[in-house]
Design an enzyme around this catalytic site. Structure first.
Site, mmCIF file in Angstrom:
data_model
loop_
_atom_site.group_PDB
_atom_site.id
_atom_site.type_symbol
_atom_site.label_atom_id
_atom_site.label_comp_id
_atom_site.label_asym_id
_atom_site.label_seq_id
_atom_site.Cartn_x
_atom_site.Cartn_y
_atom_site.Cartn_z
ATOM 1 C CB CYS A 195 36.086 33.685 59.552
ATOM 2 S SG CYS A 195 36.929 32.759 58.293
ATOM 3 C CD GLU A 233 52.053 42.938 60.533
ATOM 4 O OE1 GLU A 233 51.386 41.907 60.579
ATOM 5 O OE2 GLU A 233 52.379 43.565 61.553
ATOM 6 C CE LYS A 240 53.259 45.588 63.255
ATOM 7 N NZ LYS A 240 53.188 44.876 64.466
ATOM 8 N NE ARG A 292 37.729 39.585 65.032
ATOM 9 C CZ ARG A 292 38.283 39.075 66.099
ATOM 10 N NH1 ARG A 292 38.763 37.868 66.083
ATOM 11 N NH2 ARG A 292 38.382 39.765 67.182
ATOM 12 C CD1 TRP A 324 42.407 35.921 56.222
ATOM 13 C CD2 TRP A 324 42.611 33.787 56.859
ATOM 14 N NE1 TRP A 324 43.739 35.593 56.188
ATOM 15 C CE2 TRP A 324 43.897 34.295 56.572
ATOM 16 C CE3 TRP A 324 42.502 32.454 57.264
ATOM 17 C CZ2 TRP A 324 45.057 33.530 56.684
ATOM 18 C CZ3 TRP A 324 43.661 31.692 57.387
ATOM 19 C CH2 TRP A 324 44.913 32.236 57.099
ATOM 20 C CE LYS A 349 44.226 43.246 65.718
ATOM 21 N NZ LYS A 349 45.588 43.798 65.649
ATOM 22 C CG HIS A 396 78.000 36.207 63.350
ATOM 23 N ND1 HIS A 396 79.211 35.592 63.551
ATOM 24 C CD2 HIS A 396 77.884 37.132 64.335
ATOM 25 C CE1 HIS A 396 79.794 36.095 64.631
ATOM 26 N NE2 HIS A 396 78.995 37.041 65.123
ATOM 27 C CG ASN A 403 34.286 32.284 62.154
ATOM 28 O OD1 ASN A 403 33.954 32.448 60.993
ATOM 29 N ND2 ASN A 403 34.273 33.255 63.055
ATOM 30 N N GLY A 404 36.481 28.353 61.691
ATOM 31 C CA GLY A 404 37.210 27.183 62.177
ATOM 32 C C GLY A 404 37.528 26.239 61.037
ATOM 33 C CD GLU A 449 55.944 44.584 66.559
ATOM 34 O OE1 GLU A 449 56.134 43.370 66.423
ATOM 35 O OE2 GLU A 449 54.827 45.108 66.378
HETATM 36 C C1 F6R Z 1 51.353 41.537 63.800
HETATM 37 C C2 F6R Z 1 50.226 40.879 64.426
HETATM 38 C C3 F6R Z 1 50.322 39.422 64.679
HETATM 39 C C4 F6R Z 1 49.762 39.101 66.077
HETATM 40 C C5 F6R Z 1 49.729 37.581 66.298
HETATM 41 C C6 F6R Z 1 49.282 37.240 67.702
HETATM 42 O O1 F6R Z 1 51.120 42.890 63.612
HETATM 43 O O2 F6R Z 1 49.238 41.488 64.718
HETATM 44 O O3 F6R Z 1 51.622 38.959 64.539
HETATM 45 O O4 F6R Z 1 50.580 39.717 67.026
HETATM 46 O O5 F6R Z 1 48.865 36.999 65.373
HETATM 47 O O6 F6R Z 1 48.001 37.737 67.950
HETATM 48 P P1 F6R Z 1 47.445 37.884 69.425
HETATM 49 O O7 F6R Z 1 48.288 38.885 70.121
HETATM 50 O O8 F6R Z 1 46.033 38.326 69.250
HETATM 51 O O9 F6R Z 1 47.554 36.540 70.067
#
Ligand code: F6R
Length: 618
Positions: A2, A498, A495, A27, A74, A613, A514, A100-101, A491
């Protein structure tokens, strides 16, 4: 998660708010809206879907005025419909607010308000707040907000306007970031935003609100108060807040000719890794100098155990940190998901240091975990990207990764920035605990070479695109690595899933036998991270096991490799470095591969479904 923006000043608010919303679209992008005050009337425009939908609405039905608030959502409570979009009002449009929240006791509050005759039109928790503020409003908006918030449980960053107390925006924060922007004097303008990117085009002078604070923005400036000091007579004591200067550039938050922010950020990595080391490496002494840890020197000298806490990609970086610190500095390290750490009565013994890693510095679980660690008496250190963020401000010391704004929802350059800082931190700790000068100098040289080596990986983009074409129809994928490359496997899988929605899992390569080996058939690509490190021969054996079962193998190998290159379906050569730095290089082709596959599948790479994000709710 948000985005909030607000403006009062000499410019027309509509286009400024929309521009700010666009800059925060990463966001949250379920729905968006604005409310603009003019002649003590609020024009409210809201729309489900991306901000483009709101823009179309406004094109046909514009709203004039120089004071307004906006929001990109969001969804938490209620699906992403126009009725659930912010700004919300109490019904008549007198009180409008963006939030937000999460209001945790919204059901109780809603029931009481319904008994008082309020009618609700959305399924959101936020609408309750608009009704509550309206219910207690007696002519002064900040007083009404303070009274209302004293009855609220939960987290909020809010911006509110009321036609009965016009020409002001009142904002308050508890657990959801907000900052005030100081605009140009001759335009008598003030901004509020949840994210500095929203207002960077207009000002770099900002004041960060802290939890429990309320601020009043008018054309004459801003005043900040503590919510707890509001009594029935109002409050007179102002808080003196420091003005910070933002040194991010506008072009850093623009795509700069790249098709997506994610691609731009992948390509920025030679520079961002260099920036994470700038001024920090001392060649002669074979050590890293980390200025943000100056006040923690005593703590660091006496560390017996380290707990690293984080979420998502930052948690993967933490795993690499564990390997680095244990191998080089011989300090026992545990890595904890922040969401688990915060609730499980963690043990903090004398000598325990807790490190919180976060790109945004606002992730709710990581913030709560660090607060829990502090409450139990642990010194807390941060590894953070966003300067001035909550985690950066609440830690005892820390190291910024200096990656610049990361707009792509999938984290890329922050991961390598975090690894560069963790490697330097491990070097610093190790040199104090027995790593020799020669070894230290070797590591400094290894770190210095990384940006050039990442550039060489980026030159493989064409090859990676061709490989992506072979696998973009897959429905599952497996990522395998050993040692430092196990977190890289995690990782790589994250990637891919997502942004392309292909189901992907990462495992330590030896774990394959396993269980996951049961999944392998000719339709399952297996991505091995297989540089010429001390696990190479073991990985070769794992590759054979996959090949024997008809699996298709793509391997990240060291330049000059022949043994695996001849055996696998596709090999991506990358430069060789020290084992402990290899993750910084090996992850880059996996980022590119995920990106290319997602684009070929027609996915919205910068705004993947259901994600946003900066996860500022639990
Ligand atoms: C994956 C991604 C998320 C963030 C996670 C933590 O690509 O971006 O998994 O890594 O939400 O976010 P931060 O680093 O901002 O605490």
């Amino acid at each position: 998660m948000c985005g909030i923006i607000g403006y009062i000043g000499g410019r027309q608010a509509q286009s400024l708010l929309i521009e700010g919303l666009h800059r925060m679209e990463y966001r949250g992008y379920d729905s968006a809206g604005v409310a603009i005050q003019s002649d003590a009337i609020h024009g409210i425009r809201r729309m489900a879907g991306k901000i483009g939908n709101l823009e179309k609405l406004i094109e046909h039905d514009p709203v004039g005025g120089t004071c307004g608030i906006g929001h990109t959502r969001w969804a938490t409570h209620g699906p992403p419909t126009t009725l659930n979009a912010h700004p919300h009002s109490e019904g008549s449009g007198r009180t409008v607010l963006v939030h937000n929240g999460i209001i945790e006791n919204y059901e109780v509050l809603r029931r009481k308000l319904v008994e008082l005759g309020h009618e609700f039109s959305s399924e959101t928790d936020t609408e309750v707040l608009a009704h509550l503020i309206d219910e207690v409003f007696e002519g002064n908006l900040e007083q009404a907000i303070a009274t209302a918030l004293s009855r609220v449980e939960g987290t909020y960053g809010i911006a509110v306007m009321h036609t009965g107390d016009p020409e002001k925006i009142v904002v308050a924060r508890n657990g959801s970031p907000l900052l005030i922007g100081i605009g140009e004097d001759d335009l008598r303008e003030m901004f509020v935003a949840s994210d500095v990117a929203a207002i960077l085009a207009y000002t770099r002078k900002v004041v960060y609100l802290d939890d429990g604070e309320l601020a009043v923005l008018t054309r004459d400036g801003h005043e900040t108060f503590k919510l707890s000091e509001f009594g029935s007579e109002g409050v007179v004591r102002l808080i003196d807040k420091e003005v910070s200067h933002i040194d991010w550039d506008l072009e850093q938050i623009e795509r700069g000719g790249f098709e997506h922010f994610m691609l731009k950020e992948i390509y920025e990595q030679p520079d961002t890794v260099r920036d994470a080391m700038r001024g920090r490496l001392l060649e002669e002494e074979g050590i890293a100098h980390l200025g943000g840890l100056r006040d923690m020197a005593d703590v660091l000298d006496n560390v017996k155990r380290i707990v690293i806490t984080a979420c998502g990609t930052s948690w993967h970086a933490a795993l690499v940190g564990e390997y680095l610190l244990e191998e080089l500095a011989r300090i026992p390290v545990e890595v904890e998901y922040a969401s688990e750490y915060r609730y499980r009565r963690p043990i903090v013994t004398p000598g325990t240091l807790v490190i919180a890693i976060s790109q945004s510095g606002e992730t709710a679980d990581t913030l709560a975990a660090l607060r829990e660690a502090k409450r139990r008496g642990a010194p807390v250190m941060g590894i953070v990207n966003v300067v001035g963020s909550s985690i950066a401000r609440e830690t005892d010391g820390g190291v910024y990764i200096h990656s610049g704004p990361e707009i792509g929802v999938a984290s890329t350059k922050s991961f390598t920035g975090q690894l560069a800082v963790l490697a330097q931190f491990a070097l610093y700790m190790a040199r104090k605990r027995g790593l020799t000068l020669i070894e230290g100098r070797e590591m400094v040289a290894g770190l210095r070479a990384l940006p050039g080596q990442i550039e060489r990986v980026l030159e493989q983009d064409e090859l990676i695109t061709r490989i992506a074409q072979q696998y973009c129809e897959s429905t599952n994928a497996l990522y395998l690595g050993r040692g430092y490359n196990f977190p890289v496997a995690l990782e790589g899988a994250l990637k891919l899933k997502e942004i392309s929605y292909i189901h992907a899992e990462g495992y330590p390569a030896a774990e394959m036998k396993h269980g996951p080996i049961a999944l392998i058939d000719e339709n399952m690509p297996v991505f091995f991270i297989a540089p010429a490190d001390n696990a190479y021969q073991k990985i070769v054996a794992n590759v054979e096991e996959v090949k024997a079962r008809g699996g298709r193998v793509v391997a990240i190998v060291s330049e000059g490799d022949t043994q695996l290159t001849e055996r696998v379906d596709h090999a991506i050569p990358v430069p060789r470095t020290m084992d402990c730095l290899q993750a910084l290089i090996a992850v880059v082709p996996l980022q590119l591969l995920a990106y290319r596959i997602a684009v070929l599948r027609g996915c919205d790479v910068d705004q993947p479904r259901n994600l946003a994000k900066s996860v500022t709710v639990e």
